[in-house]
Motif scaffolding. Structure first.
Motif, PDB file in Angstrom:
ATOM      1  N   ILE A 196       0.862  -1.186   0.000  1.00  0.00           N
ATOM      2  CA  ILE A 196       0.000   0.000   0.000  1.00  0.00           C
ATOM      3  C   ILE A 196       0.893   1.228   0.000  1.00  0.00           C
ATOM      4  O   ILE A 196       1.751   1.395   0.863  1.00  0.00           O
ATOM      5  N   SER A 197       0.702   2.068  -0.988  1.00  0.00           N
ATOM      6  CA  SER A 197       1.506   3.265  -1.172  1.00  0.00           C
ATOM      7  C   SER A 197       0.661   4.470  -0.805  1.00  0.00           C
ATOM      8  O   SER A 197      -0.456   4.613  -1.295  1.00  0.00           O
ATOM      9  N   LEU A 198       1.209   5.315   0.052  1.00  0.00           N
ATOM     10  CA  LEU A 198       0.494   6.518   0.459  1.00  0.00           C
ATOM     11  C   LEU A 198       1.343   7.721   0.066  1.00  0.00           C
ATOM     12  O   LEU A 198       2.537   7.758   0.362  1.00  0.00           O
ATOM     13  N   ARG A 199       0.708   8.710  -0.558  1.00  0.00           N
ATOM     14  CA  ARG A 199       1.455   9.865  -1.054  1.00  0.00           C
ATOM     15  C   ARG A 199       0.704  11.144  -0.731  1.00  0.00           C
ATOM     16  O   ARG A 199      -0.505  11.241  -0.946  1.00  0.00           O
TER      17      ARG A 199
ATOM     18  N   LEU B 215      -4.263  11.792   1.329  1.00  0.00           N
ATOM     19  CA  LEU B 215      -3.288  10.874   0.738  1.00  0.00           C
ATOM     20  C   LEU B 215      -3.873  10.184  -0.481  1.00  0.00           C
ATOM     21  O   LEU B 215      -5.047   9.794  -0.475  1.00  0.00           O
ATOM     22  N   ASP B 216      -3.062  10.072  -1.512  1.00  0.00           N
ATOM     23  CA  ASP B 216      -3.394   9.181  -2.616  1.00  0.00           C
ATOM     24  C   ASP B 216      -3.019   7.767  -2.180  1.00  0.00           C
ATOM     25  O   ASP B 216      -2.025   7.569  -1.477  1.00  0.00           O
ATOM     26  N   ILE B 217      -3.808   6.809  -2.632  1.00  0.00           N
ATOM     27  CA  ILE B 217      -3.544   5.422  -2.246  1.00  0.00           C
ATOM     28  C   ILE B 217      -3.217   4.597  -3.493  1.00  0.00           C
ATOM     29  O   ILE B 217      -4.013   4.524  -4.434  1.00  0.00           O
ATOM     30  N   GLY B 218      -2.047   3.990  -3.458  1.00  0.00           N
ATOM     31  CA  GLY B 218      -1.626   3.109  -4.546  1.00  0.00           C
ATOM     32  C   GLY B 218      -1.489   1.696  -4.016  1.00  0.00           C
ATOM     33  O   GLY B 218      -1.264   1.485  -2.822  1.00  0.00           O
ATOM     34  N   LEU B 219      -1.618   0.737  -4.892  1.00  0.00           N
ATOM     35  CA  LEU B 219      -1.630  -0.663  -4.451  1.00  0.00           C
ATOM     36  C   LEU B 219      -0.744  -1.545  -5.336  1.00  0.00           C
ATOM     37  O   LEU B 219      -0.616  -1.321  -6.541  1.00  0.00           O
ATOM     38  N   GLY B 220      -0.159  -2.557  -4.689  1.00  0.00           N
ATOM     39  CA  GLY B 220       0.430  -3.664  -5.440  1.00  0.00           C
ATOM     40  C   GLY B 220       1.837  -3.466  -5.955  1.00  0.00           C
ATOM     41  O   GLY B 220       2.274  -4.197  -6.832  1.00  0.00           O
ATOM     42  N   GLY B 221       2.582  -2.507  -5.385  1.00  0.00           N
ATOM     43  CA  GLY B 221       3.961  -2.327  -5.836  1.00  0.00           C
ATOM     44  C   GLY B 221       4.894  -3.292  -5.130  1.00  0.00           C
ATOM     45  O   GLY B 221       4.580  -3.836  -4.068  1.00  0.00           O
TER      46      GLY B 221
ATOM     47  N   THR C 148      -6.936   5.130  -5.740  1.00  0.00           N
ATOM     48  CA  THR C 148      -7.877   6.007  -5.024  1.00  0.00           C
ATOM     49  C   THR C 148      -7.140   7.283  -4.637  1.00  0.00           C
ATOM     50  O   THR C 148      -6.033   7.215  -4.097  1.00  0.00           O
ATOM     51  N   GLN C 149      -7.734   8.401  -4.920  1.00  0.00           N
ATOM     52  CA  GLN C 149      -7.008   9.649  -4.751  1.00  0.00           C
ATOM     53  C   GLN C 149      -7.645  10.539  -3.692  1.00  0.00           C
ATOM     54  O   GLN C 149      -8.851  10.504  -3.465  1.00  0.00           O
ATOM     55  N   ARG C 150      -6.763  11.297  -3.035  1.00  0.00           N
ATOM     56  CA  ARG C 150      -7.164  12.381  -2.135  1.00  0.00           C
ATOM     57  C   ARG C 150      -8.104  11.916  -1.021  1.00  0.00           C
ATOM     58  O   ARG C 150      -9.173  12.477  -0.832  1.00  0.00           O
ATOM     59  N   VAL C 151      -7.671  10.914  -0.295  1.00  0.00           N
ATOM     60  CA  VAL C 151      -8.452  10.443   0.845  1.00  0.00           C
ATOM     61  C   VAL C 151      -8.043  11.272   2.066  1.00  0.00           C
ATOM     62  O   VAL C 151      -6.858  11.325   2.415  1.00  0.00           O
TER      63      VAL C 151
END
Lengths: 590, 103
Positions: free
Chosen positions: A463-466, A480-486, A499-502
Motif C-alpha cells: 500500500i503506497s500513500l502519497r 493521501l493518494d492510495i496506490g496498491l500492489g507495488g 484512489t485519490q485524495r483520501v
C-alpha cells in the motif's frame, strides 16, 4: 540557458564549499548574506546540510552517509552522542522527544535542528571516527547502498562490501565526479535476495555469473536509469554488461562521467540519468560507455539470480532483514524494527551498548529504515533477545509495524505536502490494534511519502500513500493518494494509484476495509500483490472505501504552514527562528 | 530595483529575494474551463514550473490537480503576489484567483 543551480555550482562547488561553511560557522548564521541564501543553501547540500523549511530558519538537517549502512564498532555511539548534544531545537516531537536520529531508505542517517555554528565540531567528531557528511546530498555520488549484511550474509553470491568500500573511497571527493548534472545514486548488491534494491537506483550492480576464458566467474550485471521521483518512475534498464569485481570502479566511473558529460544541465527536472536512458536507449548507453569511457572490452551480461529475489517482493521469503539470521561464519545477525526509522538519542546509545555487549559493536542500517546488530554468537542470542530495548525495537514485530516506512514530511522538509512520520506511527499502531491480516500473511508493507519526491519509496509497497490535499466539509485538509500492489523481485512493479485524495483521518478505515475485502476474496495462498494484480483499478477503488473510524488525526490542518506542526502554538508567526545557537530567537533583538 | 525570483526545492517553493514565499500544497480556486471541465477549478498545487514578473505582479505557472474532478495539468500564468517597495506582498490566494489574461 544554464539554471541558477548550475551557475552557483560553476562558481563554488564540491570540496571548496567546506572552507566557506567554516567561515560562516565561525561568524554565525547572520554572516550568510541574505541575498545569497538560495545559492549557499544549495551548495551546503554537497556537505550534507539541508536548510530546514520555512519557520525553521537557521536550523539544518544533517545527513551522514554511511556506505552500505555499515556503522563500524564505536560509530553508532558517536552518532548517538552527536544527536544528543547537537540535534536539539525549539520544537519537541510528542512521540520521539527532543533528540533523535533517523535511519533513511538509503541507509544514511539524518539529524535535525543542527546549527551552522556547530558544524565544524560535528565534522571533527565524525571524521575522527571515520564518518562523513561529504556528498550526502547535492549533485554528486550519494551514499552507496546495498545489502547491509554484505560480507556476512549466508545468502551471498559475492561479497559486495569491498567493492562498495572502494567506490566510496574513489568517488567521494573526486573532483572529476563532484559536479554532476543531478544526484547519482548507486547500488551494489552481492546477495541473492535483491536487498540492494538496485532497480530503483541510477546505477545498479547486481550479482551475476559469467563464463570468462572457460571459467565461470562471479561478478555483476549492470543496470542504469532507475528512480522514483516526480511521477516519473523508472526501473533501471539492463545495458547488457557484466563486470568482474575488480573492474566495477572503472565501469562505475565511466558511467558517472558519461552522465556528467551528457546529462541535461539546462532543466533540472530532466536531469537524472533515467531521462538520458529514455532518450538514448540502453544500447547507446552501452556503446558510448565502451567507445568513450572505458579502455577495455566490456563483457555482455551474465546469468543473473533475479529469480531468487525476495526483498520487498511480497511473495514470501526474506522481504526484509528483521529477525534472527545465521551469518556465513556461524554467528548471527539480528534485525530490529525501527518504526519509521526514527530512534531517540538515548535509545541509540543503548543500542550501541547492546551491540558491543553481544556482538562486535557493529550495527548496520537497512533500506527499510531498520537496524541490524551483527556478529552475535549463538550462545548470546537468548540474552540479547531478552533486552528491554527489544520490546520497543522488536525482531518479531506486527506486520504493520515492520512494514511501515515514512519520509521526513512537513515536520522539517520543504518539499513535503503532509505530515508523515508521526502519522505513520499512529496508523501502524491503530492497524495493529484493529485489523487482522490473514494468518499466512506476515509481511505487509505500507510506505508513506509526503510528496512525489518519493523518499519513502511508496511505489514499491503493498500500500503506497502519497501526500495530497483535499477539502473536507469545505475546509482544506491533508489527504493521501492510495496506490496498491507495488514491489520488487524478479519482475518489479510500481503501485497503481487507484484512489485519490483520501482525507488522512479516513485512511486507516480505507486500509481496514481493503484488507477485509482481500481476506474475503483472495484465492488460496494468494498474496496481496497477486490479488491486486488480478483486479482492475475500478474494482480496487471500490475495495478501498475510505471511512472515518475511532482513529483520530491531530494533524489534519495545513502542517506545511505551521512553524512546527506539534507545537502548542504552531502558527508561523510564533516561530522562534531564526535563532542564536542557544535557541534564543533573533527577533528578541527587535 | 532588481528582484530575484526563482523556483527552489524541486519546484516546491517560489523564492523571492532569497526568501521562500509561495509553496506547494496550497489549494487554488480559479474560473474557466481551460484547466479542467469544472466551472470553478479547485487545484492543489503540486509543483511550480515557471516564475516571472509582469510589472509589479509576480506570476507563476504551476502543475497541479483539480480535487473536484481529478484532472492534472499546468496552469496558465497565475498571480501570487506583488512587489511593493522592493518587498513581496501576497495576493490573497484563498479567494478566487484570476489567471492572467492574454498569456
Amino acid at each position: 540557458m544554464p539554471t541558477d543551480v548550475e551557475r552557483w555550482k560553476s562558481e563554488v562547488y564540491g570540496n571548496e564549499i567546506r572552507e566557506h561553511l567554516y567561515e560562516f560557522a565561525e561568524e554565525g548564521w547572520e554572516s550568510i548574506p541574505e541575498d545569497e541564501h538560495d545559492a549557499w543553501f544549495e551548495r551546503f547540500k554537497w556537505w550534507g546540510l539541508y536548510h530546514q523549511r520555512n519557520g525553521q530558519e537557521s536550523y539544518f538537517m544533517m545527513r551522514i552517509g554511511t556506505p552500505n549502512g555499515v556503522l563500524e564498532p564505536g560509530q553508532l555511539r558517536v552518532v548517538g552522542e552527536i544527536a544528543d548534544e547537537y540535534a536539539r531545537g525549539p520544537g519537541t516531537n510528542p512521540i520521539f522527544g527532543d533528540a533523535y536520529a533517523d535511519w533513511t531508505t538509503r541507509q544514511s542517517i539524518q539529524l535535525h535542528w543542527i546549527r551552522i555554528e556547530d558544524v565544524p565540531e560535528i565534522f571533527e567528531k565524525l571524521e575522527e571516527n571515520g564518518m562523513s557528511t561529504q556528498q550526502a546530498c547535492g549533485d554528486s555520488w550519494r551514499n552507496i547502498v546495498g545489502n547491509p549484511v554484505a560480507g556476512k550474509d549466508a545468502q551471498e553470491v559475492v561479497d559486495a562490501w569491498p567493492v562498495i568500500h572502494e567506490l566510496n573511497e574513489t568517488f567521494k571527493g573526486d573532483e572529476d565526479h563532484s559536479n554532476l548534472p543531478r544526484k547519482w545514486k548507486v547500488s551494489v548488491t552481492g546477495s541473492a535476495d535483491g536487498s540492494g534494491q538496485g532497480d530503483i537506483n541510477d546505477l545498479a550492480f547486481e550479482p551475476a555469473y559469467k563464463e570468462v576464458d572457460g571459467e565461470e566467474q562471479v561478478g555483476f550485471n549492470v543496470r542504469v536509469g532507475g528512480g522514483l521521483a516526480r511521477n516519473e518512475e523508472r526501473f533501471a534498464r539492463d545495458i547488457d554488461v557484466w563486470v568482474p569485481p575488480e573492474n566495477v570502479s572503472d565501469v562505475a566511473g565511466g558511467l558517472s562521467a558519461l552522465f556528467r558529460d551528457n546529462g541535461d544541465r539546462e532543466n533540472r527536472y530532466n536531469a537524472r540519468i533515467k531521462f538520458l536512458v529514455d532518450e538514448w536507449g540502453p544500447e547507446k548507453v552501452r556503446n558510448t560507455l565502451q567507445e568513450e569511457y572505458v579502455d577495455f572490452e566490456l563483457e555482455t551480461a551474465g546469468r543473473d539470480v533475479r529469480e531468487e529475489y525476495t526483498y520487498n517482493a511480497g511473495n514470501g521469503g526474506r522481504n526484509d532483514l528483521i529477525g534472527v539470521h545465521e551469518q556465513k561464519d556461524g554467528n548471527y545477525f539480528v534485525g530490529l524494527n525501527v518504526l519509521v526509522g526514527r530512534m531517540g538519542a538515548d535509545d541509540v546509545l543503548e543500542l550501541a551498548d547492546i551491540a558491543e555487549e553481544y556482538g562486535s559493536g557493529e550495527v548496520r542500517l537497512s533500506q527499510r529504515q531498520n537496524v541490524i546488530v551483527t556478529d552475535v554468537p549463538e550462545e548470546d542470542l537468548d540474552a540479547l533477545l531478552e533486552e528491554d530495548l527489544l520490546d520497543h525495537y522488536s525482531p518479531d514485530p506486527s506486520p504493520f509495524m515492520r512494514g511501515s516506512v515514512a519520509c521526513t514530511g512537513t515536520e522539517f522538509c520543504s518539499l513535503s505536502i503532509v505530515e508523515t512520520k508521526n502519522r505513520q506511527v499512529r496508523y501502524a499502531r491503530w492497524l495493529k490494534e484493529n485489523v487482522d491480516l490473514p494468518d499466512d500473511i506476515d509481511q505487509f508493507h505500507i510506505h508513506l511519502s509526503g510528496c512525489t519526491a518519493s523518499c519513502a519509496q511508496p511505489q514499491i509497497a503493498d500500500i503506497s500513500l502519497r501526500g495530497m490535499k483535499t477539502r473536507k466539509d469545505g475546509e482544506p485538509v491533508e489527504a493521501l493518494d492510495i496506490g496498491l500492489g507495488g514491489g520488487l523481485g524478479e519482475e518489479p512493479e510500481f503501485a497503481r494509484w487507484v484512489t485519490q485524495r483520501v482525507p488522512v483521518d479516513e485512511v486507516p478505515g480505507a486500509i481496514s476495509n481493503l484488507i477485509g475485502r482481500f481476506a474475503e476474496n483472495r484465492e488460496d495462498g494468494e498474496n496481496f500483490r497477486e490479488f491486486v494484480g488480478r483486479h482492475d483499478d475500478d474494482e480496487l477503488d471500490e475495495y478501498v472505501e475510505p471511512e472515518e473510524t475511532d482513529y483520530e488525526d491531530p494533524m489534519m490542518h495545513n502542517t506545511k504552514m505551521t512553524w512546527y506542526p506539534y507545537s502548542d502554538d504552531d502558527d508561523m508567526d510564533s516561530s522562534p527562528a531564526p535563532a542564536y545557537p542557544d535557541d534564543t530567537p533573533m527577533s528578541a533583538d527587535d | 530595483m532588481v528582484v530575484a525570483l526563482r523556483i527552489l526545492d524541486d519546484g516546491a517553493w517560489v523564492s523571492v529575494n532569497d526568501d521562500r514565499k509561495v509553496s506547494v500544497s496550497e489549494l487554488w480556486r480559479f474560473p474557466g474551463r481551460e484547466f479542467c471541465r469544472c466551472d470553478l477549478t479547485d487545484m492543489v498545487v503540486e509543483g511550480f514550473v515557471d516564475v516571472g514578473v509582469d510589472g509589479r505582479t509576480v506570476e507563476v505557472r504551476a502543475y497541479g490537480q483539480c480535487i473536484a474532478c481529478g484532472e492534472s495539468a499546468t496552469t496558465k500564468w497565475m498571480p501570487v503576489g506583488r512587489i511593493v517597495d522592493g518587498a513581496f506582498r501576497h495576493i490573497d490566494r484563498e479567494g478566487v484567483l484570476r489567471p492572467v489574461i492574454g498569456q
